[in-house]
Enzyme design. Structure first.
Site, PDB file in Angstrom:
ATOM      1  N   LYS A  22       0.835  -1.216   0.000  1.00 52.68           N
ATOM      2  CA  LYS A  22       0.000   0.000   0.000  1.00 52.68           C
ATOM      3  C   LYS A  22       0.863   1.256   0.000  1.00 52.68           C
ATOM      4  CE  LYS A  22      -2.232   2.298   3.943  1.00 52.68           C
ATOM      5  NZ  LYS A  22      -1.110   2.969   4.431  1.00 52.68           N
ATOM      6  N   ASN A  23       1.878   1.290   0.865  1.00 55.37           N
ATOM      7  CA  ASN A  23       2.661   2.519   1.015  1.00 55.37           C
ATOM      8  C   ASN A  23       3.639   2.753  -0.131  1.00 55.37           C
ATOM      9  OD1 ASN A  23       1.235   3.028   3.287  1.00 55.37           O
ATOM     10  ND2 ASN A  23       2.879   2.538   4.741  1.00 55.37           N
ATOM     11  N   CYS A 117      -5.265  12.782  12.687  1.00 61.77           N
ATOM     12  CA  CYS A 117      -5.999  11.518  12.612  1.00 61.77           C
ATOM     13  C   CYS A 117      -5.755  10.751  13.900  1.00 61.77           C
ATOM     14  CB  CYS A 117      -5.622  10.727  11.379  1.00 61.77           C
ATOM     15  SG  CYS A 117      -4.033   9.946  11.488  1.00 61.77           S
ATOM     16  N   ARG A 122       0.135  14.802  12.672  1.00 62.35           N
ATOM     17  CA  ARG A 122       0.690  14.578  11.339  1.00 62.35           C
ATOM     18  C   ARG A 122       0.793  15.837  10.473  1.00 62.35           C
ATOM     19  NH1 ARG A 122      -1.487   8.846   9.145  1.00 62.35           N
ATOM     20  NH2 ARG A 122       0.482   8.955   8.001  1.00 62.35           N
ATOM     21  N   ILE A 124       2.476  18.648   7.811  1.00 61.19           N
ATOM     22  CA  ILE A 124       3.201  18.439   6.543  1.00 61.19           C
ATOM     23  C   ILE A 124       4.179  19.588   6.291  1.00 61.19           C
ATOM     24  CG2 ILE A 124       1.495  16.936   5.413  1.00 61.19           C
ATOM     25  CD1 ILE A 124       0.652  19.491   3.840  1.00 61.19           C
ATOM     26  N   ASP A 306       4.247   0.902  12.027  1.00 61.29           N
ATOM     27  CA  ASP A 306       3.072   0.226  11.463  1.00 61.29           C
ATOM     28  C   ASP A 306       2.959  -1.229  11.921  1.00 61.29           C
ATOM     29  OD1 ASP A 306       2.601   2.605  10.224  1.00 61.29           O
ATOM     30  OD2 ASP A 306       3.104   1.943   8.198  1.00 61.29           O
ATOM     31  N   ARG A 398      -8.526  -0.293   4.473  1.00 58.41           N
ATOM     32  CA  ARG A 398      -7.555   0.645   3.887  1.00 58.41           C
ATOM     33  C   ARG A 398      -6.231  -0.066   3.598  1.00 58.41           C
ATOM     34  NH1 ARG A 398      -5.514   4.929   7.185  1.00 58.41           N
ATOM     35  NH2 ARG A 398      -4.321   5.149   5.297  1.00 58.41           N
TER      36      ARG A 398
END
Ligand SMILES: CC(=O)N[C@H]1[C@@H](OP(=O)(O)OP(=O)(O)OC[C@H]2O[C@@H](n3ccc(=O)[nH]c3=O)[C@H](O)[C@@H]2O)O[C@H](CO)[C@@H](O)[C@@H]1O
Ligand SMILES: C=C(OP(=O)(O)O)C(=O)O
Length: 434
Positions: A22-23, A117, A122, A124, A306, A398
């Site tokens: 996914k990443n 979240c 988080r 940027i 993760d 997800r």
């Protein structure tokens, strides 16, 4: 509402195949916007809700995107628009990764400001600092980030305060079409960064040093579509490894790349888990009893954040006291409260959690607070006494394709059901449906 129902106590055995990462796929799809001619063909793309979301973002930006049989076909050669609205960024923070490509190709990008979240605020700021260093004027207001540049971006020397994965990717993408050389220091070194650099190079970019602390990008005038295969998902692989270990199982994780998960393997070996490298994957052989260990999450090649929640599930079943320290995100312990509902003895102490094992885990109704927390609760359910019901499955979707189905194929007693939502009068007993 959907739920995953797990009846604990079954050992996992057999073979499970991991999907593309996914990443890795999210930035690769975002990078496809850089191709002003030709089509891109991306293989081994997992059918995850995040992939559908990034594809929608590209379509909104006027690229042509087709997704079938784990392959994404992208034609971004048409005139693109430069704005990614909130409805997409809200669903998935990684939408912000289109910013570097849009800014480099169109000289303008307007992307809804991502909120915080469940795992932290988080920010940027490092992404934006990079764009500014390359000559962009960045303005934040009315819930949007607006970045503009007169003419082309200019290569620059940029030092990241934190080795941010997303900032490394966004700046790398922007720098491919900049005038001159960009030197990006204190970069993230994750395998997904290397995968993105390989894709960019096959599109005609000149990126050197991905996977190390310093990446050098010589800007080129234009990029074209390219064919690329996504690397296997090291976090999905790690998740199945912990699932096998918690049940005392013996599982071949097909596609797992041992070098991508060396920190995890090292810790699991300390716990007593055995590994055998086979031709097409990694075999996990769990011991009768697991030993407690301490872990600290760090940027790659450190222990991945993760995998923190899944590791917490596993350590709950180990003999002794373990300490888990989370250094990457400031608030990634939401699953602690859910584990407590399963009778876990966990104590939060600042950025650490003390795990007292072995816990007498009991099935309970629990909610996935983020995608890895969701996977971890299912894993805990595999070792719990009785029935665990996990809700908020949108998080799991997800990051995992057919998670319950893959576990069931390994022998877990698990199913995914749809429960009709009932409007209940106060003080009535709840009715379990299905
Ligand atoms: C889609 C994707 O690839 N997601 C991964 C990516 O997220 P993501 O790219 O968002 O993670 P980052 O590496 O950027 O974040 C790491 C830390 O840096 C902070 N930070 C980041 C950028 C910035 O400009 N300023 C700042 O302060 C973040 O709040 C966080 O505390 O890497 C994380 C860390 O390995 C993983 O958990 C996510 O699964
Ligand atoms: C935190 C994660 O992803 P994202 O950055 O997409 O939220 C994750 O994959 O565990």
């Amino acid at each position: 509402m959907e739920k995953i129902i797990v009846r604990g106590g079954k050992k996992l055995n057999g073979t499970v195949k991991v999907e593309g990462a996914k990443n890795a796929v999210l930035p690769v799809i975002a990078a496809s916007l850089l191709a002003s001619n030709g089509k891109s063909i991306i293989h081994d793309v997992p059918a995850l809700s995040d992939v559908y979301t990034i594809n929608e973002v590209l379509r909104y930006l006027n690229a042509e995107v087709k997704f079938e049989n784990n392959t994404v076909y992208i034609d971004a050669s048409r005139e693109l628009t430069s704005e990614a609205p909130f409805e997409y960024v809200r669903k998935m923070r990684a939408s912000v990764l289109v910013m570097g490509s849009l800014l480099a190709r169109l000289g303008h990008a307007r992307v809804a400001l991502p909120g915080g979240c469940a795992i932290g605020t988080r920010p940027i700021d490092q992404h934006l600092k990079g764009f500014e260093a390359m000559g962009a004027i960045v303005q934040v207001g009315n819930g949007f980030i607006d970045a503009k540049v007169e003419g082309r971006l200019k290569g620059a020397k940029i030092y990241l305060d934190i080795p941010s994965v997303g900032a490394t990717e966004n700046i790398m993408m922007a720098a491919t079409l900049a005038e001159g050389t960009t030197i990006l220091e204190n970069c993230a070194k994750e395998p997904e960064i290397v995968d993105l650099a390989n894709y960019l190079n096959s599109m005609g970019a000149n990126v050197v040093g991905a996977g190390t602390e310093t990446i050098r990008i010589e800007g080129v005038d234009e990029l074209h579509g390219a064919e690329h295969t996504i690397i296997p998902d090291r976090i999905e692989a790690g998740t199945f490894i912990t699932a096998a270990a918690i049940t005392g199982g013996n599982v071949l994780v097909q596609g797992a790349v041992p070098e991508h998960i060396s920190a995890l393997i090292a810790k699991l070996k300390e716990m007593g888990v055995e590994f055998v490298e086979e031709k097409d994957g990694l075999r996990v052989i769990a011991p009768e009893k697991l030993k407690a260990v301490d872990i600290k999450t760090m940027p790659y090649p450190g222990f991945p954040t993760d995998m923190q929640a899944q590791m917490m599930a596993l350590l709950l079943t180990a003999e002794g006291t373990s300490m888990i320290t989370e250094t990457v995100f400031e608030n990634r312990f939401m699953h602690v409260e859910e584990f407590r509902r399963m009778n876990a003895n966990l104590k939060i102490d600042g950025r650490s959690v003390i795990v007292n094992g072995p816990a007498d885990l009991q099935g309970a109704e629990v909610a996935a607070t983020d995608l890895r927390a969701g996977a971890a609760l299912v894993i805990a359910g595999l070792a719990a006494d009785g029935i665990t019901r996990v809700t908020e499955l949108k998080h799991i979707d997800r990051g995992y394709v057919n998670f319950h189905g893959k576990l069931a194929a390994l022998g877990a007693d698990i199913e995914r059901i749809t429960v009709e939502e009932t409007t209940q009068a106060p003080n009535t007993t709840s009715i379990a449906i299905n």
